[in-house]
Design an enzyme around this catalytic site. Structure first.
Site, short mmCIF file in Angstrom:
data_model
loop_
_atom_site.label_atom_id
_atom_site.label_comp_id
_atom_site.label_asym_id
_atom_site.label_seq_id
_atom_site.Cartn_x
_atom_site.Cartn_y
_atom_site.Cartn_z
N THR A 1 0.81 -1.22 0.00
CA THR A 1 0.00 0.00 0.00
C THR A 1 0.84 1.26 0.00
OG1 THR A 1 -1.78 -1.14 1.18
CG2 THR A 1 -1.77 1.26 1.31
N ASP B 1 1.48 -7.38 -4.37
CA ASP B 1 0.60 -7.34 -3.20
C ASP B 1 1.12 -8.41 -2.25
OD1 ASP B 1 -1.67 -8.19 -1.45
OD2 ASP B 1 -2.77 -6.70 -2.61
N SER B 2 1.22 -8.10 -0.97
CA SER B 2 1.87 -9.05 -0.07
C SER B 2 1.09 -10.35 0.06
CB SER B 2 2.09 -8.43 1.32
OG SER B 2 0.88 -8.28 2.02
N THR C 1 1.30 -5.06 4.25
CA THR C 1 1.14 -5.43 5.66
C THR C 1 0.58 -6.83 5.88
OG1 THR C 1 -1.07 -4.41 5.75
CG2 THR C 1 0.82 -3.02 6.33
N ASP C 2 -0.15 -7.37 4.91
CA ASP C 2 -0.86 -8.63 5.15
C ASP C 2 0.07 -9.78 5.54
OD1 ASP C 2 -3.27 -7.44 4.71
OD2 ASP C 2 -3.60 -8.29 2.72
#
Length: 377
Positions: free
Chosen positions: A44, A129-130, A161-162
């Site tokens: 993000t 994207d994680s 962050t995920d």
């Protein structure tokens, strides 16, 4: 007394206390310039808000945004007079060959300690994207740190962050005999938004990495640097998204930057840094629940699985009146399957003070103590 032509003088007792504290000065890195490699994997923090698709990772957008923010890039006349100061050598792995490249560098203004930070951004392609992060990506991050280890004083990894806690945990084992600071950070709101947590998270990570030698993998979020392999994501909507339930922060950032030096890991032997790149993806996590069936447990323990983390109740308890479950666990353990017992609780540790905990120990399950599920896997 200053004249109108003199620069303004600002006096702050809090600032004076910080920069005059001998304990702080003694713990700083020795040079007046710190070189940092910022590895941008995605997430993000660097996304752009588009009218058609909402937040999207856009190549080059993070670098452009940072270069326009004076707190992240403020070259002085000397930098402009010597263009070489606005570049860093960065090694990049192409197939099996390591190629040295010249990457633009951003230069932060001098800190309260008179230190400047010069950093270059190594942006991944594609940006991830994680949720899409894999073990192969962990190996890539470890490799990029390894091949640039002699060129930079510290490393920051920008990450979604995920799965950040998983990556931090993995890297803490993959990067052996670290002598430099490695910090993962990201944000809940992109840097480009007016109100965000990205500025504080990135600025805090750069400041810590640029001033202190904390030779382990950390995770910085919400003004706290945690030990990477003790963290979990605890909130999807709050800026304080991470916590380390069983270990206090290594660093807390406020008016002062307070480093808990007794908690910082230090090398106990003189050894050359190296990274481990051989991973085994044949692992799984099984969360126990009341009424779990023998078939479910046996399915998780079946080949080709080589390791299983079981998340049990309380202080590591599972039903001891279910001989079918205990037999399945023992059979798997006897054939060499590694089974680690972690608690479902956010805080606390696995012990054998209860009979239901002893039962697991007796069938070969390894107590995970106070390890998080992220680090156990």
């Amino acid at each position: 007394m200053s004249t109108p032509s003199d620069p303004p003088i600002f006096v702050s007792d809090a600032v004076n206390t910080v920069i005059s504290d001998p304990r702080v000065l003694d713990s700083l890195t020795s040079s007046d310039l710190t070189r940092i490699l910022l590895i941008y994997t995605g997430g993000t923090i660097g996304m752009k808000n588009t009218s058609e698709h909402g937040y999207l990772p856009v190549p080059g957008y993070l670098s452009q945004t940072l270069s326009k923010m004076t707190r992240f890039h403020q070259p002085d006349d000397a930098d402009r007079d010597e263009p070489e100061k606005l570049f860093n050598a960065v090694n990049v792995q192409l197939a099996s060959v390591v190629v040295r490249t010249r990457r633009p560098a951003l230069v932060m203004p001098p800190s309260l300690y008179g230190r400047r930070i010069r950093y270059s951004i190594l942006e991944y392609e594609p940006l991830l994207d994680s949720a899409n992060m894999t073990m192969a990506d962990w190996v890539k991050i470890a490799t990029d740190i390894e091949i640039n280890y002699r060129l930079f004083d510290a490393f920051i990894i920008l990450h979604g962050t995920d799965t950040m806690a998983f990556t931090a945990s993995a890297l803490s084992f993959m990067l052996e005999d670290l002598g430099k600071t490695v910090i993962l950070t990201g944000s809940q709101v992109p840097l480009a938004e007016v109100r965000n947590d990205a500025v504080d998270n990135l600025l805090g990570a750069l400041t810590i990495a640029g001033h202190f030698v904390i030779p382990e993998v950390g995770l910085f979020f919400g003004n706290k640097l945690f030990r990477g392999n003790r963290t979990s994501k605890i909130d999807a909507v709050d800026f304080n998204a991470f916590d380390s339930p069983n270990l206090r922060p290594l660093v807390t950032v406020g008016i002062n930057i307070d480093v808990s030096w007794p908690d910082v890991l230090r090398p106990t032997t003189i050894a050359k840094f190296r990274s481990h790149k051989h991973m085994n993806a044949s692992v799984a996590t099984l969360r126990f629940f009341p009424g779990i069936t023998e078939a479910t447990v046996r399915a998780f323990l079946s080949p080709p699985i080589r390791g299983v983390v079981i998340e049990t109740y309380g202080s590591g308890n599972a039903p001891n009146n279910r001989p079918d479950l205990l037999a399945a666990l023992k059979e798997a353990s006897d054939r060499g399957l590694v089974i680690v017992n972690c608690t479902q609780c956010k805080r606390g540790l696995v012990t054998d003070i209860y009979a239901t905990g002893k039962a697991l120990l007796q069938v070969g399950v390894v107590p995970g103590s106070d390890m998080t599920p992220e680090v156990s896997i």
